[in-house]
Design a protein around this motif. Structure first.
Motif, short mmCIF file in Angstrom:
data_model
loop_
_atom_site.label_atom_id
_atom_site.label_comp_id
_atom_site.label_asym_id
_atom_site.label_seq_id
_atom_site.Cartn_x
_atom_site.Cartn_y
_atom_site.Cartn_z
N PRO A 59 98.26 0.14 21.75
CA PRO A 59 99.72 0.38 22.15
C PRO A 59 100.44 -0.77 21.84
O PRO A 59 100.03 -1.92 21.55
CB PRO A 59 99.43 0.76 23.66
CG PRO A 59 98.19 -0.16 23.84
CD PRO A 59 97.25 0.02 22.70
N ALA A 60 101.77 -0.54 21.79
CA ALA A 60 102.67 -1.76 21.26
C ALA A 60 102.59 -2.76 22.47
O ALA A 60 102.89 -2.66 23.73
CB ALA A 60 104.16 -1.12 21.23
N PRO A 61 102.35 -3.97 22.01
CA PRO A 61 102.25 -5.24 22.78
C PRO A 61 103.87 -5.74 23.19
O PRO A 61 103.54 -6.49 24.37
CB PRO A 61 101.39 -6.24 22.05
CG PRO A 61 101.83 -5.93 20.73
CD PRO A 61 102.28 -4.26 20.74
N TYR A 62 104.62 -5.25 22.66
CA TYR A 62 106.09 -5.96 22.88
C TYR A 62 107.11 -4.82 23.05
O TYR A 62 107.03 -3.61 22.60
CB TYR A 62 106.55 -7.07 21.85
CG TYR A 62 105.33 -8.08 21.49
CD1 TYR A 62 105.26 -9.21 22.44
CD2 TYR A 62 104.58 -8.04 20.67
CE1 TYR A 62 104.44 -10.32 22.40
CE2 TYR A 62 103.46 -9.11 20.62
CZ TYR A 62 103.43 -10.11 21.27
OH TYR A 62 102.48 -11.04 21.32
N THR A 63 108.20 -5.43 23.75
CA THR A 63 109.15 -4.44 24.04
C THR A 63 110.55 -4.65 23.18
O THR A 63 111.36 -4.00 22.94
CB THR A 63 109.68 -4.36 25.53
OG1 THR A 63 110.04 -5.77 25.81
CG2 THR A 63 108.29 -3.92 26.41
N ALA A 64 110.52 -5.83 22.74
CA ALA A 64 111.73 -6.32 21.80
C ALA A 64 111.18 -7.56 20.82
O ALA A 64 110.26 -8.16 21.08
CB ALA A 64 112.64 -6.80 22.57
N VAL A 65 111.89 -7.68 19.79
CA VAL A 65 111.45 -8.53 18.85
C VAL A 65 112.85 -9.15 18.12
O VAL A 65 113.68 -8.36 17.71
CB VAL A 65 110.69 -7.79 17.46
CG1 VAL A 65 110.44 -8.95 16.48
CG2 VAL A 65 109.54 -7.55 17.94
N GLN A 113 109.89 -15.77 10.87
CA GLN A 113 109.39 -16.32 12.35
C GLN A 113 110.22 -15.28 13.45
O GLN A 113 111.45 -15.05 13.38
CB GLN A 113 109.96 -17.74 12.58
CG GLN A 113 109.61 -18.50 13.87
CD GLN A 113 108.23 -18.79 14.00
OE1 GLN A 113 107.65 -19.15 13.00
NE2 GLN A 113 107.72 -19.04 15.22
N VAL A 114 109.46 -15.01 14.44
CA VAL A 114 110.13 -14.11 15.34
C VAL A 114 109.76 -14.50 16.79
O VAL A 114 108.92 -15.23 17.05
CB VAL A 114 109.56 -12.61 15.20
CG1 VAL A 114 109.95 -12.22 13.83
CG2 VAL A 114 108.17 -12.37 15.37
N ASP A 115 110.58 -13.90 17.96
CA ASP A 115 110.11 -14.32 19.22
C ASP A 115 110.05 -12.91 19.86
O ASP A 115 111.06 -11.99 19.68
CB ASP A 115 111.19 -14.97 19.96
CG ASP A 115 111.28 -16.50 19.70
OD1 ASP A 115 110.03 -16.94 19.28
OD2 ASP A 115 112.20 -17.20 20.16
N ALA A 116 108.81 -12.37 20.17
CA ALA A 116 108.71 -11.04 20.63
C ALA A 116 108.23 -11.11 22.03
O ALA A 116 107.73 -12.05 22.78
CB ALA A 116 107.22 -10.54 20.15
N GLY A 135 108.10 -9.55 30.20
CA GLY A 135 109.39 -10.26 30.08
C GLY A 135 109.15 -11.73 29.19
O GLY A 135 110.09 -12.42 29.16
N SER A 136 108.03 -12.22 28.90
CA SER A 136 107.79 -13.52 28.40
C SER A 136 107.72 -13.23 26.98
O SER A 136 106.98 -12.52 26.33
CB SER A 136 106.27 -13.91 28.70
OG SER A 136 106.21 -13.92 30.13
N PRO A 137 108.49 -14.31 26.41
CA PRO A 137 108.47 -14.36 24.70
C PRO A 137 107.13 -15.17 24.13
O PRO A 137 106.53 -15.94 24.86
CB PRO A 137 109.73 -15.11 24.67
CG PRO A 137 109.81 -16.39 25.70
CD PRO A 137 109.29 -15.53 26.86
N ALA A 138 107.15 -14.35 22.99
CA ALA A 138 105.91 -15.09 22.22
C ALA A 138 106.34 -15.42 20.80
O ALA A 138 106.77 -14.41 20.15
CB ALA A 138 104.55 -14.11 22.37
N SER A 139 106.05 -16.63 20.05
CA SER A 139 106.65 -16.83 19.15
C SER A 139 105.25 -16.65 17.93
O SER A 139 104.26 -16.87 18.10
CB SER A 139 106.77 -18.36 18.76
OG SER A 139 108.13 -18.73 19.58
N LEU A 140 105.84 -15.84 16.87
CA LEU A 140 104.83 -15.30 16.03
C LEU A 140 105.60 -15.38 14.38
O LEU A 140 106.69 -15.44 14.26
CB LEU A 140 104.60 -13.91 16.07
CG LEU A 140 104.21 -13.47 17.43
CD1 LEU A 140 104.21 -11.90 17.47
CD2 LEU A 140 102.83 -14.00 17.79
N SER A 141 104.51 -15.69 13.44
CA SER A 141 105.17 -15.49 12.08
C SER A 141 104.25 -14.59 11.44
O SER A 141 103.17 -14.38 11.52
CB SER A 141 104.61 -17.21 11.54
OG SER A 141 105.22 -18.16 12.24
#
Length: 375
Positions: free
Chosen positions: A273-279, A308-311, A316-322
């Motif tokens: 399932p999708a781990p994030y709600t916004a990117v 580079q994205v903040d998901a 509601g916590s952001p995670a930085s991903l590349s």
């Protein structure tokens, strides 16, 4: 008297005829001269008869020797061909999986053990040990093997990295950081278990040859230069950035189908399932040679991006991903053809030594008690 004379004359004639017949019979017949043909070869009945006998004898000889030749041919075909080397089965290299797992368990038990609980180390190390630290003072919250080397057949040097946490007398936890421990492990069993036995059915076993030794951390490195020289920022007017944004939103948040953003035949599946709600895209670099990408180039043009994205997750916590993406142009639009395994680096790019970082002070070490032989 005339009659007697005729009888004598007839007798003499008969005697003469008999004598002539006897001479003809007794005279040896002459052998007809051999006929000679135009080629100079001479043939005769006796000569042809000799040849016939020789041919007949040769044929019988071949018939009689047939079984012997058959046996020799069978033996020759069943033996190894001259000059052809027999295939040699290479010995399978010994596997470090078993010794490495055993060492990781040993380090975890060693950090947890203390005075009065030395017996907890008996499954790993049979030497006489007296620990001075209080049991439960240290704990490996995480651990992993980072290096292994077979010192000699069946004997391994294993280095374990452990994220160590300590507790004071008031049970207040303090993280000591990642520490590194090297352990000597002897293995028995087949090569697949790290041992030296030739039989796969041989019993497998492991034993540490001493307590762990705390060692320095491996050298930190600065990565080599990446292949993405053009910095596009997070511009929403760049068609390539827009494609990357839509793709990663569908990939991480499941807001739409990936087919809208991928090339035909691309084997990319969204996380489910999708781990994030916004990117949110915070930075884009690519390897384009032109200064801008406001217009999609000709079909088949390839572009490599580092995004580079903040998901934002469900809480509601952001995670930085590349993400490293490969895009390809088709019909006036950019499409994602693959999510790359790693960011692209420049040709012949190599890492360099990072600035020295002072390691975290080590944890309290244990001292083994003297063995009876050393007293």
């Amino acid at each position: 008297m005339k009659r007697a004379r005729r009888q004598r004359k007839a007798g003499k004639q008969k005697q003469f005829d008999e004598e002539v017949w006897d001479e003809e019979v007794e005279q040896p017949q002459e052998t007809p001269a051999a006929d000679s043909d135009e080629t100079g070869w001479t043939t005769s009945t006796a000569h042809l008869s000799g040849i016939t006998r020789l041919v007949r004898l040769g044929a019988w000889a071949l018939v009689a020797s047939g079984p012997v030749f058959g046996v020799l041919a069978l033996l020759g075909s069943s033996g190894p061909a001259q000059g052809v080397a027999k295939p040699v089965t290479a010995a399978a290299p010994a596997s470090q999986t078993g010794p490495a797992g055993f060492a990781e368990l040993f380090v975890a038990a060693y950090l947890q053990a203390g005075q009065g609980s030395e017996r907890d180390l008996a499954p790993y190390y049979s030497g006489s040990v007296v620990l001075s630290v209080k049991p439960g003072t240290r704990t490996a919250t995480q651990s992993t093997v980072i290096a292994s080397r077979e010192v000699q057949p069946g004997y391994w040097s294993i280095t374990v990295a452990a994220d160590v946490t300590t507790q004071d007398d008031k049970a207040k936890a303090k993280r000591l950081g990642v520490q590194y421990f090297r352990v000597g492990i002897q293995a028995t069993g087949p090569a697949g278990a790290g041992g030296t036995a030739t039989s796969a059915a041989a019993a497998t076993g492991y034993a540490a040859t001493s307590l762990p030794a705390q060692v320095a951390a491996p050298s930190a490195l600065t990565p080599g230069a990446l292949a993405y020289e053009a910095d596009r920022g997070s511009s929403s007017t760049d068609p390539a950035v827009e494609t990357a944004r839509g793709f990663l939103t569908a990939y991480l948040a499941g807001t739409s189908e990936l087919d809208r953003y991928t090339s035909p035949g691309a084997s990319v599946q969204a996380i489910s399932p999708a781990p994030y709600t916004a990117v949110k895209v915070t930075g884009v670099k690519d390897d384009a040679t032109s200064s801008g990408q406001q217009k999609v180039p000709a079909d088949g043009t390839v572009l490599h991006q580092l995004i580079q994205v903040d998901a934002t997750d469900q809480a509601g916590s952001p995670a930085s991903l590349s993400y490293a993406l490969t895009l390809k142009s088709r019909a006036g639009r950019w499409e994602v053809s693959s999510v790359d395994d790693a960011p692209a680096i420049r040709a012949s790019s190599t890492p360099s030594a990072a600035p020295h970082i002072t390691p975290t002070p080590g944890a309290v070490t244990a001292t083994p008690s003297p063995s009876p032989s050393s007293s």
